[in-house]
Write an enzyme that holds these catalytic residues in place. Sequence first.
Site, PDB file in Angstrom:
ATOM      1  N   PRO A  10       0.780  -1.231   0.000  1.00 39.96           N
ATOM      2  CA  PRO A  10       0.000   0.000   0.000  1.00 39.96           C
ATOM      3  C   PRO A  10       0.822   1.296   0.000  1.00 39.96           C
ATOM      4  O   PRO A  10       0.314   2.353  -0.369  1.00 39.96           O
ATOM      5  CB  PRO A  10      -0.791  -0.104   1.299  1.00 39.96           C
ATOM      6  CG  PRO A  10       0.077  -0.921   2.208  1.00 39.96           C
ATOM      7  CD  PRO A  10       0.786  -1.896   1.314  1.00 39.96           C
ATOM      8  N   ASP A  33       3.697   2.222 -11.533  1.00 35.25           N
ATOM      9  CA  ASP A  33       2.492   3.049 -11.558  1.00 35.25           C
ATOM     10  C   ASP A  33       2.663   4.333 -10.758  1.00 35.25           C
ATOM     11  O   ASP A  33       3.611   4.495 -10.003  1.00 35.25           O
ATOM     12  CB  ASP A  33       1.315   2.261 -10.964  1.00 35.25           C
ATOM     13  CG  ASP A  33       0.736   1.285 -11.967  1.00 35.25           C
ATOM     14  OD1 ASP A  33       0.926   1.493 -13.168  1.00 35.25           O
ATOM     15  OD2 ASP A  33       0.095   0.315 -11.524  1.00 35.25           O
ATOM     16  N   LYS A  55      -0.856   6.312 -15.102  1.00 38.10           N
ATOM     17  CA  LYS A  55      -1.926   6.952 -15.893  1.00 38.10           C
ATOM     18  C   LYS A  55      -2.365   8.209 -15.170  1.00 38.10           C
ATOM     19  O   LYS A  55      -2.728   8.184 -14.012  1.00 38.10           O
ATOM     20  CB  LYS A  55      -3.115   6.003 -16.040  1.00 38.10           C
ATOM     21  CG  LYS A  55      -2.852   4.902 -17.029  1.00 38.10           C
ATOM     22  CD  LYS A  55      -4.124   4.092 -17.243  1.00 38.10           C
ATOM     23  CE  LYS A  55      -3.846   2.643 -17.039  1.00 38.10           C
ATOM     24  NZ  LYS A  55      -4.473   1.942 -16.016  1.00 38.10           N
ATOM     25  N   GLY A  85       0.625  -0.987  -7.426  1.00 34.77           N
ATOM     26  CA  GLY A  85       0.297  -0.689  -6.032  1.00 34.77           C
ATOM     27  C   GLY A  85      -0.564  -1.776  -5.402  1.00 34.77           C
ATOM     28  O   GLY A  85      -1.371  -2.412  -6.088  1.00 34.77           O
ATOM     29  N   GLY A  86      -0.371  -2.003  -4.122  1.00 35.64           N
ATOM     30  CA  GLY A  86      -1.199  -2.965  -3.397  1.00 35.64           C
ATOM     31  C   GLY A  86      -1.024  -4.364  -3.940  1.00 35.64           C
ATOM     32  O   GLY A  86       0.098  -4.849  -4.113  1.00 35.64           O
ATOM     33  N   MET A 166     -11.304   3.782  -4.994  1.00 39.32           N
ATOM     34  CA  MET A 166     -11.600   4.728  -6.083  1.00 39.32           C
ATOM     35  C   MET A 166     -13.000   5.321  -5.917  1.00 39.32           C
ATOM     36  O   MET A 166     -13.702   5.547  -6.896  1.00 39.32           O
ATOM     37  CB  MET A 166     -11.473   4.031  -7.447  1.00 39.32           C
ATOM     38  CG  MET A 166     -10.063   3.532  -7.734  1.00 39.32           C
ATOM     39  SD  MET A 166      -9.936   2.607  -9.269  1.00 39.32           S
ATOM     40  CE  MET A 166     -10.449   0.979  -8.730  1.00 39.32           C
TER      41      MET A 166
HETATM   42  N1  SAH Z   1      -4.240  -2.797  -6.533  1.00 44.10           N
HETATM   43  C1  SAH Z   1      -4.432  -1.739  -5.553  1.00 44.10           C
HETATM   44  C2  SAH Z   1      -5.657  -0.896  -5.855  1.00 44.10           C
HETATM   45  C3  SAH Z   1      -5.583  -0.170  -7.174  1.00 44.10           C
HETATM   46  S1  SAH Z   1      -6.948   0.881  -7.448  1.00 44.10           S
HETATM   47  C4  SAH Z   1      -4.486  -2.369  -4.142  1.00 44.10           C
HETATM   48  O1  SAH Z   1      -4.597  -3.585  -4.018  1.00 44.10           O
HETATM   49  O2  SAH Z   1      -4.404  -1.619  -3.170  1.00 44.10           O
HETATM   50  C5  SAH Z   1      -6.366   2.414  -6.763  1.00 44.10           C
HETATM   51  C6  SAH Z   1      -7.154   2.724  -5.508  1.00 44.10           C
HETATM   52  O3  SAH Z   1      -6.628   1.985  -4.425  1.00 44.10           O
HETATM   53  C7  SAH Z   1      -7.082   4.157  -5.075  1.00 44.10           C
HETATM   54  O4  SAH Z   1      -8.003   4.967  -5.777  1.00 44.10           O
HETATM   55  C8  SAH Z   1      -7.454   4.034  -3.624  1.00 44.10           C
HETATM   56  O5  SAH Z   1      -8.832   3.830  -3.461  1.00 44.10           O
HETATM   57  C9  SAH Z   1      -6.742   2.750  -3.242  1.00 44.10           C
HETATM   58  N2  SAH Z   1      -5.395   2.980  -2.697  1.00 44.10           N
HETATM   59  C10 SAH Z   1      -4.245   2.515  -3.197  1.00 44.10           C
HETATM   60  N3  SAH Z   1      -3.210   2.851  -2.401  1.00 44.10           N
HETATM   61  C11 SAH Z   1      -3.728   3.538  -1.370  1.00 44.10           C
HETATM   62  C12 SAH Z   1      -3.186   4.148  -0.185  1.00 44.10           C
HETATM   63  N4  SAH Z   1      -1.889   4.135   0.074  1.00 44.10           N
HETATM   64  N5  SAH Z   1      -4.046   4.760   0.651  1.00 44.10           N
HETATM   65  C13 SAH Z   1      -5.353   4.788   0.429  1.00 44.10           C
HETATM   66  N6  SAH Z   1      -5.921   4.237  -0.675  1.00 44.10           N
HETATM   67  C14 SAH Z   1      -5.122   3.612  -1.547  1.00 44.10           C
END
Ligand code: SAH
Length: 249
Positions: A10, A33, A55, A85-86, A166
Amino acid sequence: MTVYLVGAGPGSADLLTLRAAALLARAEVVLYDRLIDPSVIELVNPIAELIDVGKRPGGSHTQDLINDLLVAVAARHETVVRLKGGDPFLFGRGGEEYEALARAGIACEVIPGVTSALSAPLLAGIPVTHRGLSHGVTVVTGHAMAGSQIDFGRLANADLTLVVLMGIEHRGEIAHQLIGGGLDPKTPIAVIEQAATESQRITRDVLDQLWGLDVANPAVIVIGAVARLSHTDSLLALGEQGLSALTEG
Ligand code: SAH
């Protein structure tokens, strides 16, 4: 040539997996990303080529372009990391990239990541499930609202925690539909912005106030009874009524 679709966690680098760190250290090319924390980029092999494919609204990197670029880069290098991310497959469009690579006959491995959907609430002290308060968690995107692909009214369920990714842009409509679907307007909510970064910020309120909150992307919205907990004071925050509900649950 192998492309590794890697989850970066995250935010700060210490929340990514050991496997992700090892791959970053030996990658020849890393495509990353917009939401990748600078502390993660610091783990990348210093001689690797870094390509920012984030993007941005009005930007030039469409998903098709990213898919084509991945295939082209993979054809020229042994170890390519696609850093997302994530978790790479939770709303990360990792699945589409995987398919594009498979179609091109390129080997691809997926490394799971700690998703913001579960970790952002936790970092705010909110357990997404909690005995007596929430029996499960639903993770949805608020992004599809415009095309109204998700009917939030059908997701109204006081026994479950709803986590919206999102969802900032359409938060008013999301709350409106949930209340229309029968969820109590005073259901606790929390918004966690920039979780696991130095700018992490937590805002708590109730569902019918969601639209008016001063919050910005990237953020996770948590809706449900657990949203008023914080693990340090979870039992106190419940009050006496909540405590008896817990012991009965
Ligand atoms: N694959 C990612 C999500 C991608 S969609 C995951 O598993 O976390 C992108 C959305 O993820 C953002 O719009 C937000 O809602 C959330 N997000 C990602 N990183 C974040 C963070 N550090 N803090 C809060 N929301 C986050």
